[in-house]
Design an enzyme around this catalytic site. Sequence first.
Site, short mmCIF file in Angstrom:
data_model
loop_
_atom_site.label_atom_id
_atom_site.label_comp_id
_atom_site.label_asym_id
_atom_site.label_seq_id
_atom_site.Cartn_x
_atom_site.Cartn_y
_atom_site.Cartn_z
N CYS A 1 0.78 -1.43 -0.07
CA CYS A 1 0.12 0.04 0.02
C CYS A 1 0.89 1.23 -0.08
O CYS A 1 2.10 1.22 0.01
CB CYS A 1 -0.87 -0.02 1.27
SG CYS A 1 -0.14 0.14 2.78
N CYS B 1 2.82 6.25 8.45
CA CYS B 1 1.86 6.26 7.43
C CYS B 1 0.90 7.71 7.50
O CYS B 1 0.50 7.88 8.73
CB CYS B 1 0.92 5.22 7.28
SG CYS B 1 -0.61 5.54 6.05
N GLU C 1 0.00 -0.20 15.74
CA GLU C 1 -0.88 0.73 15.56
C GLU C 1 -1.98 1.17 16.44
O GLU C 1 -2.11 2.50 17.00
CB GLU C 1 -1.36 0.59 14.14
CG GLU C 1 -2.23 1.72 13.52
CD GLU C 1 -3.20 1.60 12.38
OE1 GLU C 1 -4.39 1.93 12.11
OE2 GLU C 1 -2.79 0.68 11.39
N THR D 1 -6.28 1.38 10.96
CA THR D 1 -6.73 1.55 9.42
C THR D 1 -6.71 0.31 8.63
O THR D 1 -7.23 0.33 7.49
CB THR D 1 -5.40 2.39 9.00
OG1 THR D 1 -4.05 1.58 9.38
CG2 THR D 1 -5.23 3.81 9.56
N SER E 1 1.50 -10.42 9.58
CA SER E 1 0.74 -9.55 9.02
C SER E 1 -0.59 -9.43 9.41
O SER E 1 -1.31 -10.53 8.67
CB SER E 1 1.12 -9.30 7.56
OG SER E 1 0.31 -8.54 7.11
N SER F 1 1.77 -5.37 3.09
CA SER F 1 3.11 -5.39 3.38
C SER F 1 4.02 -6.32 2.77
O SER F 1 5.24 -6.79 3.14
CB SER F 1 3.17 -5.63 4.95
OG SER F 1 2.65 -6.96 5.34
#
Length: 269
Positions: A12, A96, A126, A162, A218, A263
Amino acid sequence: MEVLVADAAGFCMGVKRACQMAFEAADSRPDGVRSLGPIIHNPQLVRRLAERGLGVVESIDDVPAGSAVLIRSHGVPPEVYRRAAELELELIDATCPLVRKAHRLTESLAAEGYRVVIVGEPDHPEVRALSAYAGPGARVVQTVENVRALESAPRIGVVAQTTQLLGDYARLVGELLAKADELKVFNTICNATALRQQAVEKLAELVDAIVVVGGKNSANTTRLYQRCRDKLGLPARHIETADELRPEWFAGMTRLGVTAGASTPDWII
């Protein structure tokens, strides 16, 4: 066998930016640079960066005073910035932009007196950073049961990790309506996750099985795999590298689909 790759797969925007910054930092600093945690949840890329001189530390206090430290795309709590300044570290901030926006919105909710509820995985870096910006009253929820167990509050503000799915977020927000007189909701979800989900649904109509490529640690890759396995009705495999592929998985098949989490670098795909 014909192999089809999903229209949306791999890096991304935020991860691509962070990796570019990491390679540039490693190449331009002969004394080395440290990443605060693995730059992304992809072991193969982390190893490649280590070969270029990017070390990994778990705490800002593990970075030698006066040297460089890279903040990964997941973001960090505000006290990390304060500690970096105290140690006179050179800060390379690869947070990000969408995550940084979520930080600002979370801070604003807390400042306005809302009890902040974060939809996401409690142990994800995050989400830990978002919780720090939300203050001590913050709550993290991941399931309908989590929401129903929450205490009610006059005013609740809601943000999301996110990489959450919009449908899951909407369902939990609906449950939160019963918990507050006033509910303020921000959509902090990155559309990259939704695009990958939509692309794999389209791919599923054309293939006999799907291989999902990406780090086993991930979150978004794992969700992509779970969707392929549980909801699309196709055989699915989650692998990190081509070395894991086994011919017997695909016996009798003519078309194979390949997708990858946000990722996963192109060279692995």
